[in-house]
Design a protein around this motif. Structure first.
Motif, PDB file in Angstrom:
ATOM      1  N   SER A  33      29.428  -3.049  -3.991  1.00 46.81           N
ATOM      2  CA  SER A  33      29.702  -3.383  -2.594  1.00 46.81           C
ATOM      3  C   SER A  33      30.264  -2.172  -1.859  1.00 46.81           C
ATOM      4  CB  SER A  33      30.689  -4.553  -2.504  1.00 46.81           C
ATOM      5  OG  SER A  33      31.931  -4.199  -3.083  1.00 46.81           O
ATOM      6  N   ILE A  34      30.290  -2.258  -0.553  1.00 42.76           N
ATOM      7  CA  ILE A  34      30.769  -1.171   0.293  1.00 42.76           C
ATOM      8  C   ILE A  34      31.822  -1.716   1.243  1.00 42.76           C
ATOM      9  CG2 ILE A  34      30.126   0.623   1.935  1.00 42.76           C
ATOM     10  CD1 ILE A  34      27.294   0.479   0.866  1.00 42.76           C
ATOM     11  N   THR A  35      32.933  -1.023   1.336  1.00 43.63           N
ATOM     12  CA  THR A  35      33.983  -1.400   2.269  1.00 43.63           C
ATOM     13  C   THR A  35      33.998  -0.398   3.412  1.00 43.63           C
ATOM     14  OG1 THR A  35      35.312  -2.320   0.467  1.00 43.63           O
ATOM     15  CG2 THR A  35      36.443  -1.877   2.546  1.00 43.63           C
ATOM     16  N   TYR A  36      33.753  -0.889   4.625  1.00 44.23           N
ATOM     17  CA  TYR A  36      33.732  -0.020   5.801  1.00 44.23           C
ATOM     18  C   TYR A  36      35.063  -0.118   6.528  1.00 44.23           C
ATOM     19  CZ  TYR A  36      28.685   0.014   5.076  1.00 44.23           C
ATOM     20  OH  TYR A  36      27.440   0.146   4.534  1.00 44.23           O
ATOM     21  N   GLY A  37      35.499   0.980   7.086  1.00 46.90           N
ATOM     22  CA  GLY A  37      36.739   0.965   7.842  1.00 46.90           C
ATOM     23  C   GLY A  37      37.370   2.338   7.868  1.00 46.90           C
ATOM     24  N   SER A  38      38.592   2.394   8.394  1.00 42.73           N
ATOM     25  CA  SER A  38      39.325   3.653   8.507  1.00 42.73           C
ATOM     26  C   SER A  38      40.178   3.857   7.262  1.00 42.73           C
ATOM     27  CB  SER A  38      40.211   3.634   9.758  1.00 42.73           C
ATOM     28  OG  SER A  38      39.411   3.549  10.908  1.00 42.73           O
ATOM     29  N   VAL A  39      39.874   4.883   6.495  1.00 48.62           N
ATOM     30  CA  VAL A  39      40.610   5.212   5.287  1.00 48.62           C
ATOM     31  C   VAL A  39      41.178   6.609   5.438  1.00 48.62           C
ATOM     32  CG1 VAL A  39      40.499   5.485   2.790  1.00 48.62           C
ATOM     33  CG2 VAL A  39      39.065   3.776   3.905  1.00 48.62           C
ATOM     34  N   VAL A  40      42.467   6.770   5.161  1.00 46.76           N
ATOM     35  CA  VAL A  40      43.084   8.087   5.271  1.00 46.76           C
ATOM     36  C   VAL A  40      43.250   8.732   3.906  1.00 46.76           C
ATOM     37  CG1 VAL A  40      45.138   9.352   6.012  1.00 46.76           C
ATOM     38  CG2 VAL A  40      44.274   7.475   7.390  1.00 46.76           C
ATOM     39  N   LYS A  41      43.642   7.937   2.912  1.00 49.50           N
ATOM     40  CA  LYS A  41      43.881   8.484   1.579  1.00 49.50           C
ATOM     41  C   LYS A  41      43.291   7.589   0.505  1.00 49.50           C
ATOM     42  CE  LYS A  41      48.119  11.112   2.482  1.00 49.50           C
ATOM     43  NZ  LYS A  41      49.511  11.359   2.051  1.00 49.50           N
ATOM     44  N   ALA A  42      42.806   8.226  -0.572  1.00 49.07           N
ATOM     45  CA  ALA A  42      42.400   7.476  -1.754  1.00 49.07           C
ATOM     46  C   ALA A  42      43.652   7.021  -2.484  1.00 49.07           C
ATOM     47  CB  ALA A  42      41.533   8.347  -2.655  1.00 49.07           C
ATOM     48  N   THR A  43      43.556   5.901  -3.186  1.00 55.10           N
ATOM     49  CA  THR A  43      44.726   5.326  -3.844  1.00 55.10           C
ATOM     50  C   THR A  43      44.649   5.348  -5.355  1.00 55.10           C
ATOM     51  OG1 THR A  43      43.742   3.121  -3.636  1.00 55.10           O
ATOM     52  CG2 THR A  43      45.230   3.830  -1.876  1.00 55.10           C
ATOM     53  N   ALA A  44      43.490   5.674  -5.917  1.00 59.49           N
ATOM     54  CA  ALA A  44      43.355   5.675  -7.379  1.00 59.49           C
ATOM     55  C   ALA A  44      42.287   6.686  -7.786  1.00 59.49           C
ATOM     56  CB  ALA A  44      42.994   4.276  -7.880  1.00 59.49           C
ATOM     57  N   LYS A  45      42.350   7.115  -9.045  1.00 62.50           N
ATOM     58  CA  LYS A  45      41.374   8.065  -9.570  1.00 62.50           C
ATOM     59  C   LYS A  45      39.995   7.429  -9.662  1.00 62.50           C
ATOM     60  CE  LYS A  45      44.669  10.660 -12.433  1.00 62.50           C
ATOM     61  NZ  LYS A  45      44.996  11.090 -13.814  1.00 62.50           N
ATOM     62  N   ASN A  46      38.984   8.308  -9.591  1.00 57.04           N
ATOM     63  CA  ASN A  46      37.583   7.931  -9.790  1.00 57.04           C
ATOM     64  C   ASN A  46      37.033   6.977  -8.724  1.00 57.04           C
ATOM     65  OD1 ASN A  46      37.405   9.494 -12.196  1.00 57.04           O
ATOM     66  ND2 ASN A  46      38.390   7.818 -13.326  1.00 57.04           N
ATOM     67  N   GLU A  47      37.700   6.849  -7.607  1.00 59.47           N
ATOM     68  CA  GLU A  47      37.130   6.099  -6.486  1.00 59.47           C
ATOM     69  C   GLU A  47      36.115   6.984  -5.760  1.00 59.47           C
ATOM     70  OE1 GLU A  47      40.726   3.028  -5.229  1.00 59.47           O
ATOM     71  OE2 GLU A  47      40.514   4.942  -4.169  1.00 59.47           O
ATOM     72  N   THR A  48      35.079   6.358  -5.220  1.00 57.29           N
ATOM     73  CA  THR A  48      34.023   7.102  -4.530  1.00 57.29           C
ATOM     74  C   THR A  48      33.994   6.715  -3.053  1.00 57.29           C
ATOM     75  OG1 THR A  48      32.670   7.200  -6.534  1.00 57.29           O
ATOM     76  CG2 THR A  48      31.546   7.605  -4.444  1.00 57.29           C
ATOM     77  N   TYR A  49      33.897   7.737  -2.203  1.00 59.90           N
ATOM     78  CA  TYR A  49      33.901   7.532  -0.759  1.00 59.90           C
ATOM     79  C   TYR A  49      32.744   8.300  -0.123  1.00 59.90           C
ATOM     80  CZ  TYR A  49      38.663   5.789  -1.417  1.00 59.90           C
ATOM     81  OH  TYR A  49      39.759   5.063  -1.836  1.00 59.90           O
ATOM     82  N   GLU A  50      32.311   7.807   1.026  1.00 59.25           N
ATOM     83  CA  GLU A  50      31.297   8.502   1.811  1.00 59.25           C
ATOM     84  C   GLU A  50      31.860   8.734   3.207  1.00 59.25           C
ATOM     85  OE1 GLU A  50      26.850   8.020   1.126  1.00 59.25           O
ATOM     86  OE2 GLU A  50      27.171   6.895   2.993  1.00 59.25           O
ATOM     87  N   VAL A  51      32.053  10.001   3.551  1.00 57.59           N
ATOM     88  CA  VAL A  51      32.613  10.383   4.847  1.00 57.59           C
ATOM     89  C   VAL A  51      31.477  10.927   5.708  1.00 57.59           C
ATOM     90  CG1 VAL A  51      34.332  11.794   6.029  1.00 57.59           C
ATOM     91  CG2 VAL A  51      34.808  10.926   3.721  1.00 57.59           C
ATOM     92  N   THR A  52      31.264  10.307   6.858  1.00 55.22           N
ATOM     93  CA  THR A  52      30.131  10.650   7.712  1.00 55.22           C
ATOM     94  C   THR A  52      30.620  11.117   9.081  1.00 55.22           C
ATOM     95  OG1 THR A  52      28.753   8.982   6.622  1.00 55.22           O
ATOM     96  CG2 THR A  52      27.983   9.835   8.740  1.00 55.22           C
ATOM     97  N   LEU A  53      30.159  12.282   9.487  1.00 53.40           N
ATOM     98  CA  LEU A  53      30.436  12.804  10.825  1.00 53.40           C
ATOM     99  C   LEU A  53      29.141  12.771  11.620  1.00 53.40           C
ATOM    100  CD1 LEU A  53      32.316  14.269  12.874  1.00 53.40           C
ATOM    101  CD2 LEU A  53      31.494  16.413  11.891  1.00 53.40           C
ATOM    102  N   ASP A  54      29.132  12.022  12.729  1.00 57.15           N
ATOM    103  CA  ASP A  54      27.951  11.886  13.572  1.00 57.15           C
ATOM    104  C   ASP A  54      28.179  12.524  14.938  1.00 57.15           C
ATOM    105  OD1 ASP A  54      26.293  10.618  11.839  1.00 57.15           O
ATOM    106  OD2 ASP A  54      26.300   8.673  12.829  1.00 57.15           O
ATOM    107  N   TYR A  55      27.176  13.276  15.394  1.00 56.94           N
ATOM    108  CA  TYR A  55      27.080  13.618  16.814  1.00 56.94           C
ATOM    109  C   TYR A  55      25.788  12.983  17.300  1.00 56.94           C
ATOM    110  CZ  TYR A  55      25.497  15.913  20.983  1.00 56.94           C
ATOM    111  OH  TYR A  55      25.009  16.135  22.238  1.00 56.94           O
ATOM    112  N   VAL A  56      25.871  12.047  18.260  1.00 60.58           N
ATOM    113  CA  VAL A  56      24.684  11.318  18.693  1.00 60.58           C
ATOM    114  C   VAL A  56      24.646  11.173  20.207  1.00 60.58           C
ATOM    115  CG1 VAL A  56      24.264  10.005  16.578  1.00 60.58           C
ATOM    116  CG2 VAL A  56      25.925   9.142  18.242  1.00 60.58           C
ATOM    117  N   ASN A  57      23.429  11.229  20.762  1.00 59.25           N
ATOM    118  CA  ASN A  57      23.132  10.825  22.150  1.00 59.25           C
ATOM    119  C   ASN A  57      22.446   9.477  22.054  1.00 59.25           C
ATOM    120  OD1 ASN A  57      23.894  13.438  22.565  1.00 59.25           O
ATOM    121  ND2 ASN A  57      22.208  13.944  23.920  1.00 59.25           N
ATOM    122  N   VAL A  58      23.008   8.426  22.653  1.00 60.56           N
ATOM    123  CA  VAL A  58      22.498   7.091  22.353  1.00 60.56           C
ATOM    124  C   VAL A  58      22.401   6.195  23.583  1.00 60.56           C
ATOM    125  CG1 VAL A  58      23.301   7.072  19.960  1.00 60.56           C
ATOM    126  CG2 VAL A  58      24.824   6.289  21.787  1.00 60.56           C
TER     127      VAL A  58
END
Length: 341
Positions: A90-115
């Motif tokens: 599963s995937i948890t979406y939201g605002s995360v500032v820090k990881a809390t445990a070892k071996n956790e995986t995150y995907e950080v995405t920076l978008d610049y879009v004209n929409v």
């Protein structure tokens, strides 16, 4: 040339300014701060372009006087989003500032879009159930479900030949009747869909230490240098292609401060080329020199709770049938005579 260099320096300072702080950059809009909506970037999907409300009927074979493509997108956004990839898939979406445990995986995405924004309605419900834990006690759980509703295109008579409001209502009743369990549990929710062009940097990281800072791409580069995480980095264009675009894209072999800096600089380079093309080419902005742009679905807003179990049906619906984008036309005073009523 000086303008381009100044722009690149500004972008670099903006994206890396979080290196000295643990706070997440203010990427939320006022709507996000006062609601449960969250932005979800997705891989680009094609769209179906049709005439918007500002367009007048044209003669058969007459070119439609659309606005130039970039001018058709009223909004520009630079947005940082973070998703936690859980062990169960599963995937948890939201605002995360820090990881809390070892071996956790995150995907950080920076978008610049004209929409621009269109909408797709879905039926949504939260379903409670009980599950026995390891101690033999029952715990209340909540499951989230999502099913496609009737697209608004049916109301406009553009989806299928001879469509009518009656056909829309009939289809709606059929879908409601097909919903499982108690029909009162289901609500119709509208999912905003972002259509446009843009650029994206994605860092997919696995933390090797607890309390790893994930508040920005610059911070992630520093944490990688310190050996606190490992992962991959990708740079992606959204509806933008061409020879100069390909030459500007970096080929990162690992994730560190240098590769992140190069990725952000490449975004600035492509963005500058996109907006410094010959103004005479405005009549055919889809092909600006050797840069070709085309509208794509680049992201959605999720106006309800849930992770992959509600995101996947939305993506499946986008793949089943292209979203209709009602592209605006130029002011009527600039229309060819044959396009006026």
């Amino acid at each position: 040339m000086k303008l381009i260099k100044a722009l690149l320096c500004f972008l670099l300072s903006l994206f890396l300014s979080s290196c000295g702080t643990g706070k997440l950059p203010q990427a939320e809009t006022l709507g996000e701060e006062n609601s449960s909506y969250s932005y979800v970037p997705i891989d680009p999907f094609p769209v179906s372009t049709v005439m918007g409300n500002s367009c007048e009927p044209c003669q058969p074979g007459q070119d439609i006087p659309y606005k130039s493509l970039l001018n058709s997108f009223p909004d520009q956004t630079v947005r940082l989003s973070i998703a936690k990839l859980n062990v169960d898939g599963s995937i948890t979406y939201g605002s995360v500032v820090k990881a809390t445990a070892k071996n956790e995986t995150y995907e950080v995405t920076l978008d610049y879009v004209n929409v621009d924004v269109t909408q797709i309605p879905f039926f949504y419900r939260e379903k409670e159930y009980y599950e026995t834990n390891s101690k033999g006690k029952k715990e209340k759980k909540i499951d989230y479900e999502l099913k496609p509703s009737v697209r608004y295109d049916y109301l406009k008579g553009n989806s299928v030949a001879n469509n009518t409001v009656h056909n829309y209502e009939t289809k709606k009743q059929q879908l409601v009747a097909s919903l499982p369990d108690d029909k009162k549990d289901w609500q119709e929710k509208v999912v905003p869909v972002y259509i446009g062009v843009g650029l994206r940097v994605v860092a997919r990281v696995t933390v090797l230490d607890a309390d790893v800072n994930l508040s920005g791409l610059g911070v992630i580069g520093s944490e990688a240098k310190a050996g606190k995480l490992k992962g991959s980095l990708s740079v992606q264009t959204l509806g933008i292609t061409g020879k100069s675009v390909s030459s500007a894209l970096p080929l990162p072999s690992e994730i560190n401060e240098t590769t992140i800096q190069n990725a952000i600089l490449s975004i600035g380079t492509i963005k500058a080329q996109l907006y410094t093309s010959d103004p005479k080419d405005d009549e055919n902005e889809e092909n600006k020199g050797d840069i070709v742009i085309s509208p794509r679905v680049v992201g959605i807003y999720k106006p309800f709770k849930g992770g992959a179990e509600v995101i996947n049906p939305i993506i499946s619906e986008l793949a089943r049938e292209p979203v209709r984008w009602y592209r605006p036309c130029k002011s009527k005073a600039k229309y060819p005579t044959s396009c006026n009523k």
